[in-house]
Design an enzyme around this catalytic site. Sequence first.
Site, short mmCIF file in Angstrom:
data_model
loop_
_atom_site.label_atom_id
_atom_site.label_comp_id
_atom_site.label_asym_id
_atom_site.label_seq_id
_atom_site.Cartn_x
_atom_site.Cartn_y
_atom_site.Cartn_z
N HIS A 155 0.76 -1.20 -0.08
CA HIS A 155 -0.05 -0.10 -0.09
C HIS A 155 0.77 1.29 -0.02
O HIS A 155 1.80 1.59 0.70
CB HIS A 155 -1.09 0.08 1.17
N CYS A 156 0.74 1.88 -1.14
CA CYS A 156 1.77 3.15 -1.03
C CYS A 156 0.97 4.39 -0.69
O CYS A 156 0.06 4.76 -1.40
CB CYS A 156 2.21 3.22 -2.49
N PRO A 157 1.52 5.13 0.23
CA PRO A 157 0.87 6.34 0.64
C PRO A 157 1.02 7.50 -0.52
O PRO A 157 0.10 8.45 -0.12
CB PRO A 157 1.66 6.61 2.05
N ASN A 160 -1.85 6.93 -2.49
CA ASN A 160 -3.11 6.44 -1.69
C ASN A 160 -3.76 5.50 -2.34
O ASN A 160 -5.17 5.46 -2.63
CB ASN A 160 -3.92 7.91 -1.66
#
Length: 367
Positions: A155-157, A160
């Site tokens: 999950h890449c911030p 998002n």
Amino acid sequence: MAPSGSGGLRRRCQTVIYWIPVVFISIIVGWSYYAYVLQLCVESIEDIGEKIVYLLAYHFFFFMFVWAYWQTVFTKPVTPLKEFHLSHADREALEREDRTESQQEILRRIAKDLPVYTRTMSGAIRYCDRCHLVKPDRCHHCSVCDKCILKMDHHCPWVNNCVGFSNYKFFMLFLAYSLLYCLFVAATDVQYFIKFWTSGLPDTQAKFHIMFLFFAASMFSVSLSSLFAYHCWLVCKNRSTLEAFRAPSFRHGADKNGFSLGFTKNFRQVFGDEKKFWPLPIFSSLGDGCSFPTCLVTQDPEQSHTPTGHTLANESAGEGPQFPAKPLRESQSRLLAAGHSWTESNGADDKDTKGTSNPAMTIENET
């Protein structure tokens, strides 16, 4: 009502917080466009020919970078097919059973007709008690998105979003074009950055934009180059970020190279067979995300198999989901066309015997 209201407010606050990195990236990119196009090219570069070349090349990298980033951010992650979800009756039966042996039997019955070959570290069926489904191979539950994601990488911030089967190619192109974008900006801005320190530029507003533009492009280039190189290595090995930290487990045990088919086939699994689509943020990955060919030479004895080119027995009878005998539909993927089938036996292999002393399966939740 109070708990529900407070929970809704918390979720809205979390949503706003999750979008902050995307807004930050958008602001940086918007400022870089202003600094490069207006302050550098229009205000500082006097040669018309050089100005046109810089602007054309810049807009190409800018457009491809923004396109790839947009696709990565707004492509919804793919969740498992309904065939992997437990029916209401199966869910009730599973919750009703207290004995581990009975729970094992229920999950084995559900999973036997599904193309599921990976297990937990203890040899259990990979089951998600939040989504109430048998996890397909390489599928993991994302705690941020609160759902299972096919071939989840991470999950890449900064986008998002979950990076997985549906947008991993877009993520790779986003890294590639953002790196090229930063390198181009730094390379074409460096001569004017030097003039800044040698007093070769007039003392205007553009002077400071040029200086900070070079610093920003150089710093992002360093971080992006290491991240892009790491994901190129993952593509060559056909691993996700999660699999690089924890090797996928099969019935014979953990195997970090279980899904690796060789460089060419690994690359095509992500970017597809048609070369014209490789540099474009257009989905062209092979397969359906629910099943993948492996390099293993022994099949799971608990899975039903039929000869190549034939479907499972329940498909011909019109009952249950229609899945191929092999982990990946050959009508969707030609990964195995150039080499031997993954189901062929190569004789005795030491790794085929690993873990066979622990065939028991229990319900074990895995994120």
